[in-house]
Design a protein around this motif. Sequence first.
Motif, short mmCIF file in Angstrom:
data_model
loop_
_atom_site.label_atom_id
_atom_site.label_comp_id
_atom_site.label_asym_id
_atom_site.label_seq_id
_atom_site.Cartn_x
_atom_site.Cartn_y
_atom_site.Cartn_z
N PRO A 196 -37.48 29.92 -12.61
CA PRO A 196 -36.62 30.40 -11.32
C PRO A 196 -35.28 29.90 -10.86
N TRP A 197 -34.63 30.99 -10.61
CA TRP A 197 -33.13 30.62 -10.28
C TRP A 197 -32.84 29.26 -9.70
N GLY A 198 -33.73 29.02 -8.85
CA GLY A 198 -33.43 27.60 -8.27
C GLY A 198 -33.48 26.45 -9.07
N THR A 199 -34.27 26.44 -10.04
CA THR A 199 -34.90 25.48 -10.99
C THR A 199 -33.56 25.32 -11.91
N ALA A 200 -32.80 26.67 -12.58
CA ALA A 200 -31.94 26.58 -13.46
C ALA A 200 -30.65 26.15 -12.84
N ILE A 201 -30.35 26.33 -11.57
CA ILE A 201 -29.19 25.77 -10.90
C ILE A 201 -29.11 24.47 -11.01
N ARG A 202 -30.36 23.94 -10.43
CA ARG A 202 -30.54 22.29 -10.37
C ARG A 202 -30.36 21.78 -11.75
N ALA A 203 -30.83 22.47 -13.01
CA ALA A 203 -30.80 21.86 -14.20
C ALA A 203 -29.39 21.87 -14.67
N LEU A 204 -28.44 22.56 -14.33
CA LEU A 204 -26.98 22.72 -14.85
C LEU A 204 -26.17 21.20 -14.80
N PRO A 205 -26.45 20.60 -13.68
CA PRO A 205 -25.56 19.23 -13.58
C PRO A 205 -26.51 18.11 -14.53
N ALA A 206 -27.68 18.19 -14.67
CA ALA A 206 -28.31 17.46 -15.53
C ALA A 206 -28.30 17.57 -16.79
N ALA A 207 -27.53 18.78 -17.34
CA ALA A 207 -27.53 19.25 -18.73
C ALA A 207 -26.08 18.57 -19.55
N VAL A 208 -25.31 17.95 -18.34
CA VAL A 208 -24.06 17.65 -18.84
C VAL A 208 -23.87 16.03 -19.00
N PRO A 209 -24.05 15.55 -20.21
CA PRO A 209 -24.27 14.17 -20.49
C PRO A 209 -23.52 13.27 -19.70
N TRP A 210 -22.00 13.56 -19.54
CA TRP A 210 -21.11 12.55 -18.94
C TRP A 210 -21.32 12.48 -17.51
N LEU A 211 -22.00 13.46 -17.01
CA LEU A 211 -22.21 13.45 -15.36
C LEU A 211 -23.06 12.15 -14.95
N PRO A 212 -22.88 11.84 -13.69
CA PRO A 212 -23.73 10.46 -13.23
C PRO A 212 -25.25 10.58 -13.41
N LYS A 213 -25.77 9.35 -13.89
CA LYS A 213 -27.44 9.38 -14.11
C LYS A 213 -28.18 9.72 -12.83
N SER A 214 -27.55 9.63 -11.71
CA SER A 214 -28.16 10.16 -10.58
C SER A 214 -28.64 11.45 -10.41
N TRP A 215 -27.54 12.21 -11.02
CA TRP A 215 -27.77 13.77 -11.02
C TRP A 215 -29.03 13.86 -11.93
N ARG A 216 -29.14 13.27 -13.19
CA ARG A 216 -30.53 13.85 -13.97
C ARG A 216 -31.63 13.21 -13.35
N ASP A 217 -31.62 12.00 -12.69
CA ASP A 217 -32.75 11.25 -11.71
C ASP A 217 -33.11 12.30 -10.72
N SER A 218 -32.10 12.99 -10.10
CA SER A 218 -32.49 13.76 -9.14
C SER A 218 -33.22 15.05 -9.46
N PHE A 219 -32.70 15.61 -10.68
CA PHE A 219 -33.38 16.55 -11.43
C PHE A 219 -34.81 16.30 -11.64
N ASN A 220 -35.05 15.35 -12.54
CA ASN A 220 -36.20 14.98 -12.88
C ASN A 220 -37.19 14.42 -11.83
N SER A 221 -36.89 14.05 -10.63
CA SER A 221 -37.87 13.99 -9.36
C SER A 221 -38.19 15.35 -8.92
N TYR A 222 -37.20 16.29 -8.87
CA TYR A 222 -37.54 17.49 -8.30
C TYR A 222 -38.54 18.23 -9.27
N THR A 223 -38.47 18.15 -10.63
CA THR A 223 -39.44 18.78 -11.40
C THR A 223 -40.87 18.18 -11.25
N ALA A 224 -40.71 16.68 -10.93
CA ALA A 224 -42.12 15.83 -10.77
C ALA A 224 -42.65 16.27 -9.61
N GLY A 225 -42.20 17.05 -8.58
CA GLY A 225 -42.75 17.26 -7.20
C GLY A 225 -42.32 16.44 -6.32
#
Length: 249
Positions: A196-225
């Motif tokens: 889904p587009w919404g998931t793909a858009i949320r994944a973009l910041p999580a895919a950039v390694p030097w962005l804050p850890k909190s962005w990846r945590d947010s995506f992981n929480s989203y995919t875990a409901g």
Amino acid sequence: MNVRAVSTRRRYLKITAGALAVGALALAFVLRSPSPVGHWNSAASEDRFLAAYDRAFEDLPNPAETLDIRTDYGVVRVYRFEGTGTSTHPLLLLPGRSSATPVWAANLPGLLTIGDVYTVDLLGEPGRSIQERPISSDEDQAAWLDQTLEALPTDQVHLVGLSIGGWTATNLAVHDSTHLATLTLIDPARTFADIPWGTAIRALPAAVPWLPKSWRDSFNSYTAGGAEVQDVPIADMIEAGMQGYSLKL
């Protein structure tokens, strides 16, 4: 707004769009890697992930056997957990993206009542499998998994795939189902529909390694409901893999 103002605004928008496009290309150039296989971005990144992996692994039962199976594409880490059930064929579990065997910690006790369970760290993903040659097609993906199953002391398995592991399981079934007794898919990615587009858009910041850890945590929480991911061993492992490993699939 007069015609001249509209024309000026359009010109500025085109300039802005062009600048963004150049910026995106520059970012892609900076983040590029000449390596044709998946790899850690640094020794520190690998150490961080493996430490998180080991912490998360403590929540699993002790494996009866640890196997490193050589394939044409690299060495695949497989664990066998001894079950109490009497299933004719063992289960074999494939995890999702940037995760590995520890992601099954909460599921293993119940699954072991069915019979023996094998788990695999996906080749080309963060984990203890080691990719050595490029995986550049669906046929390559099917080949390394089929070679892994061929090396096991069982003729067939009940194959279970989660997320990208579900796609990997389906891809094998499409190409060669010789070693498959059944196929079970859990939220398989890009299998029955596109992401889904919404998931793909949320994944973009999580895919950039030097962005804050909190962005990846947010995506992981989203995919875990919406589940909590702070100070959770499995979530720490997944975030470390997302941040420190470059996929080449």
